[in-house]
Design an enzyme around this catalytic site. Structure first.
Site, PDB file in Angstrom:
ATOM      1  N   SER A  37     -14.184  -8.059  -7.912  1.00 47.44           N
ATOM      2  CA  SER A  37     -13.779  -8.258  -6.325  1.00 47.44           C
ATOM      3  C   SER A  37     -13.581  -9.423  -5.985  1.00 47.44           C
ATOM      4  CB  SER A  37     -14.652  -7.334  -5.683  1.00 47.44           C
ATOM      5  OG  SER A  37     -16.059  -7.933  -5.695  1.00 47.44           O
ATOM      6  N   ASN A 124     -26.548  -5.048  -2.716  1.00 45.18           N
ATOM      7  CA  ASN A 124     -26.414  -3.955  -1.945  1.00 45.18           C
ATOM      8  C   ASN A 124     -26.706  -4.093  -0.437  1.00 45.18           C
ATOM      9  OD1 ASN A 124     -25.688  -2.846  -4.211  1.00 45.18           O
ATOM     10  ND2 ASN A 124     -27.346  -1.160  -4.297  1.00 45.18           N
ATOM     11  N   THR A 169      10.612   8.771  32.717  1.00 42.55           N
ATOM     12  CA  THR A 169       9.577  10.014  31.973  1.00 42.55           C
ATOM     13  C   THR A 169      10.752  10.537  31.117  1.00 42.55           C
ATOM     14  OG1 THR A 169      10.123  11.582  33.509  1.00 42.55           O
ATOM     15  CG2 THR A 169       8.124  10.383  33.792  1.00 42.55           C
ATOM     16  N   HIS A 170      10.371  10.889  29.802  1.00 42.44           N
ATOM     17  CA  HIS A 170      11.159  11.807  28.888  1.00 42.44           C
ATOM     18  C   HIS A 170      12.482  10.732  28.584  1.00 42.44           C
ATOM     19  CE1 HIS A 170       9.200  15.405  29.967  1.00 42.44           C
ATOM     20  NE2 HIS A 170       9.501  14.872  31.330  1.00 42.44           N
ATOM     21  N   SER A 291      21.448 -12.177  11.402  1.00 41.80           N
ATOM     22  CA  SER A 291      21.822 -11.146  10.269  1.00 41.80           C
ATOM     23  C   SER A 291      22.700 -11.840   9.019  1.00 41.80           C
ATOM     24  CB  SER A 291      22.934 -10.058  10.841  1.00 41.80           C
ATOM     25  OG  SER A 291      23.770  -9.466   9.869  1.00 41.80           O
ATOM     26  N   LYS A 297      25.021 -11.304  15.328  1.00 44.85           N
ATOM     27  CA  LYS A 297      23.772 -10.563  15.627  1.00 44.85           C
ATOM     28  C   LYS A 297      22.475 -11.321  16.239  1.00 44.85           C
ATOM     29  CE  LYS A 297      22.978  -6.625  15.190  1.00 44.85           C
ATOM     30  NZ  LYS A 297      22.444  -5.871  14.053  1.00 44.85           N
ATOM     31  N   GLU A 304      10.511  -4.862  16.210  1.00 41.52           N
ATOM     32  CA  GLU A 304      10.572  -3.843  15.128  1.00 41.52           C
ATOM     33  C   GLU A 304       9.203  -3.860  13.922  1.00 41.52           C
ATOM     34  OE1 GLU A 304      14.528  -2.955  13.676  1.00 41.52           O
ATOM     35  OE2 GLU A 304      14.697  -4.849  14.785  1.00 41.52           O
ATOM     36  N   GLN A 336     -16.999  -0.740  -2.447  1.00 41.11           N
ATOM     37  CA  GLN A 336     -16.206  -1.941  -2.560  1.00 41.11           C
ATOM     38  C   GLN A 336     -14.865  -1.909  -2.173  1.00 41.11           C
ATOM     39  OE1 GLN A 336     -16.836  -4.621  -6.155  1.00 41.11           O
ATOM     40  NE2 GLN A 336     -14.929  -4.150  -6.874  1.00 41.11           N
ATOM     41  N   LYS A 339     -13.257  -3.366   1.669  1.00 39.02           N
ATOM     42  CA  LYS A 339     -12.892  -4.820   1.839  1.00 39.02           C
ATOM     43  C   LYS A 339     -11.453  -4.984   2.058  1.00 39.02           C
ATOM     44  CE  LYS A 339     -16.982  -6.265  -0.341  1.00 39.02           C
ATOM     45  NZ  LYS A 339     -16.966  -4.783  -0.477  1.00 39.02           N
TER      46      LYS A 339
HETATM   47  N1  ARG Z   1     -18.678  -6.385  -4.829  1.00 36.04           N
HETATM   48  C1  ARG Z   1     -19.716  -5.280  -4.604  1.00 36.04           C
HETATM   49  C2  ARG Z   1     -19.190  -4.666  -3.181  1.00 36.04           C
HETATM   50  O1  ARG Z   1     -18.245  -5.185  -2.674  1.00 36.04           O
HETATM   51  C3  ARG Z   1     -20.910  -5.943  -4.286  1.00 36.04           C
HETATM   52  C4  ARG Z   1     -22.073  -4.984  -4.401  1.00 36.04           C
HETATM   53  C5  ARG Z   1     -22.085  -4.537  -5.959  1.00 36.04           C
HETATM   54  N2  ARG Z   1     -23.353  -3.862  -5.928  1.00 36.04           N
HETATM   55  C6  ARG Z   1     -23.697  -3.486  -7.019  1.00 36.04           C
HETATM   56  N3  ARG Z   1     -24.793  -2.570  -7.202  1.00 36.04           N
HETATM   57  N4  ARG Z   1     -22.918  -3.289  -8.192  1.00 36.04           N
HETATM   58  O2  ARG Z   1     -19.790  -3.705  -2.955  1.00 36.04           O
END
Ligand code: ARG
Length: 473
Positions: A37, A124, A169-170, A291, A297, A304, A336, A339
């Site tokens: 990650s 964790n 309205t509407h 455009s 344009k 938008e 994970q 994120k």
């Molecule tokens: N990259 C992991 C996450 O975003 C970190 C935690 C990983 N923990 C594990 N026990 N493998 O959650």
């Protein structure tokens, strides 16, 4: 800042990691690509280092780290942060995520002392803490951007004081309203968003550090100590909840999704206002696009995209909720996946907020065109009915009488004003057609009249002051 996936730094299709002690075979590269990650979580480096510094202070406080080692680790962590800031940090092929990358580098720089950093900590509780620190800052930054958009709406109102337009309205013309009243309607919705974001900040403000992998540790650390160092208002009460709770991200994503829905509605309105058919407003050239084919344009793409981006903001919320649903306690690697939706929503909502604020600041309101549309004599129908009520006619009968006048006008192809002026039973209501009459006569609190406008303005100012104070407090 290292390779995107770390792959280019590996020589074979197998990877050796910091936790490889238990394994006789190294990880297959397909699993690596699936599970790494770092490519997206390296943006957490500042908050992860902040958490690590609090953690090592906690280890020292618990007698698990000498004064000298603490100083070494703090200096090392600062050095690593500097490398990230300058963009010189080099990712090693074995850096699975930002947490492992920082620990690996700390050990490289500080040797055995670095190898003590992860004492009584798991990724964790580490990742949960890092995310809480990151989200706490992100919420504050978001609140500032929303308040700036509110300011841009208020500036537009102030530049066009006294301007009015039809209220719909509407999407059918209903009653004339002051431009400031119309813009304030958006402001109130945005201020509710601010209120929600500040509520979310309160719930994010809880430390998860010290929960360990799932159940705490025997090493005598004090989670309340590191929580205080990090400026958290509270410390977790249950280690399993601490490592598996992502409510604060779901809540942030909901707040952003609803904010995005509000921005989308504002965008839609700008699209309408800047069309030749409405012609209520023009955006500055810096906030419009041309455009590739049609030379004449001038497009309101900014509006938008404000409308278009709301789709992914809702999608990101849905994505996280579906990820969380069905997870057994406590940490699971599925988490994970929290994120990218968070980063994506934050990035995109900021883009929309900043460019909409710029667009409103560049906007020229065509008060003449909008005022003319609001002077459509049919919009006076309710004022005549209300006058009749003041003369003691029951409202339903008044409604019927004026409805007949409108029908008569349509049938004869003339305006309601002409019908009223030519009818001796109604001619006494002619003054209601003079420009701005409806607005100066309207008096009910919260309505769009000259009088209630002053009260609303005071309430709006007070609300903004209150929320700004809550943000800083
Ligand atoms: N990259 C992991 C996450 O975003 C970190 C935690 C990983 N923990 C594990 N026990 N493998 O959650």
């Amino acid at each position: 800042m290292g390779g995107e996936t770390g792959r280019e730094e590996r020589h074979s299709s197998k990877v050796m990691t910091l936790w490889s002690g238990r394994f006789s075979e190294s990880m297959d590269s397909t699993l690596w690509d699936l599970s790494e990650s770092y490519s997206f979580d390296h943006v957490l480096y500042h908050h992860d280092i902040m958490g690590s510094k609090a953690h090592v202070k906690g280890l020292h406080h618990a007698g698990l780290l000498s004064e000298v080692d603490l100083e070494t680790l703090l200096t090392t962590l600062d050095q690593i942060e500097g490398e990230f800031d300058r963009g010189t940090f080099v990712r090693a092929g074995s850096d699975e995520d930002i947490h492992m990358a920082i620990e690996r580098r700390a050990t490289e720089l500080a040797g055995d002392v670095g190898a003590r950093i992860h004492t009584s900590r798991s990724r964790n509780d580490q990742v949960a803490t890092t995310l809480r620190l990151f989200t706490r800052d992100a919420l504050e930054e978001l609140v500032r951007s929303v308040l700036d958009l509110v300011a841009s709406l208020r500036e537009l109102g102030a530049r066009n004081s006294g301007a009015f337009l039809p209220g719909y309205t509407h999407l059918q013309r209903a009653q004339p309203v002051l431009l400031t009243h119309h813009l304030s309607a958006h402001a109130w919705a945005l201020l509710r968003d601010v209120d929600r974001l500040l509520d979310a900040r309160e719930r994010v403000d809880v430390s998860s550090l010290g929960a360990g992998a799932i159940a705490g540790t025997s090493l005598g650390i004090d989670p309340a100590f590191s929580a205080r160092v990090l400026g958290f208002h509270e410390t977790f009460a249950n280690s399993m909840d601490a490592v598996s709770d992502r409510d604060f991200i779901a809540e942030t994503l909901f707040d952003i999704a609803l904010l995005g829905v509000h921005l989308s509605r504002m965008g839609e309105e700008l699209v309408l206002w800047t069309s030749a058919e409405f012609n209520f407003a023009q955006l500055g050239d810096a906030f419009t696009t041309g455009s590739s084919m049609l030379p004449q344009k001038k497009n309101s793409d900014v509006a938008e995209l404000a409308r278009g981006k709301s789709g992914r903001l809702v999608g990101n919320l849905t994505s996280l909720l579906v990820t969380l649903k069905g997870l057994p306690l406590s940490y699971n690697r599925d988490l994970q996946e929290d994120k990218e939706p968070l980063f994506d929503s934050l990035r995109n909502v900021h883009l929309v907020l900043a460019s909409l604020a710029g667009a409103y600041r560049s906007l020229r309101f065509n008060a003449g065109v909008a005022g003319e549309a609001a002077s459509d004599s049919n919009l006076v129908a309710i004022d005549i009915a209300e006058e009749l009520v003041s003369e003691n006619v029951p409202f339903r009968q008044a409604h019927e009488m004026v409805g007949r006048l409108v029908r008569d006008a349509i049938k004869r192809g003339v305006s309601l004003r002409e019908v009223v002026e030519a009818d001796e039973k109604f001619v006494r209501f002619s003054h209601l057609f003079s420009e701005g009459a409806a607005l100066s006569r309207r008096s009910s609190p919260g309505g769009s009249g000259t009088l209630p406008a002053t009260v609303q303005e005071e309430r709006l100012q007070a609300r903004i002051a209150d929320l700004s104070q809550r943000l800083e407090g």
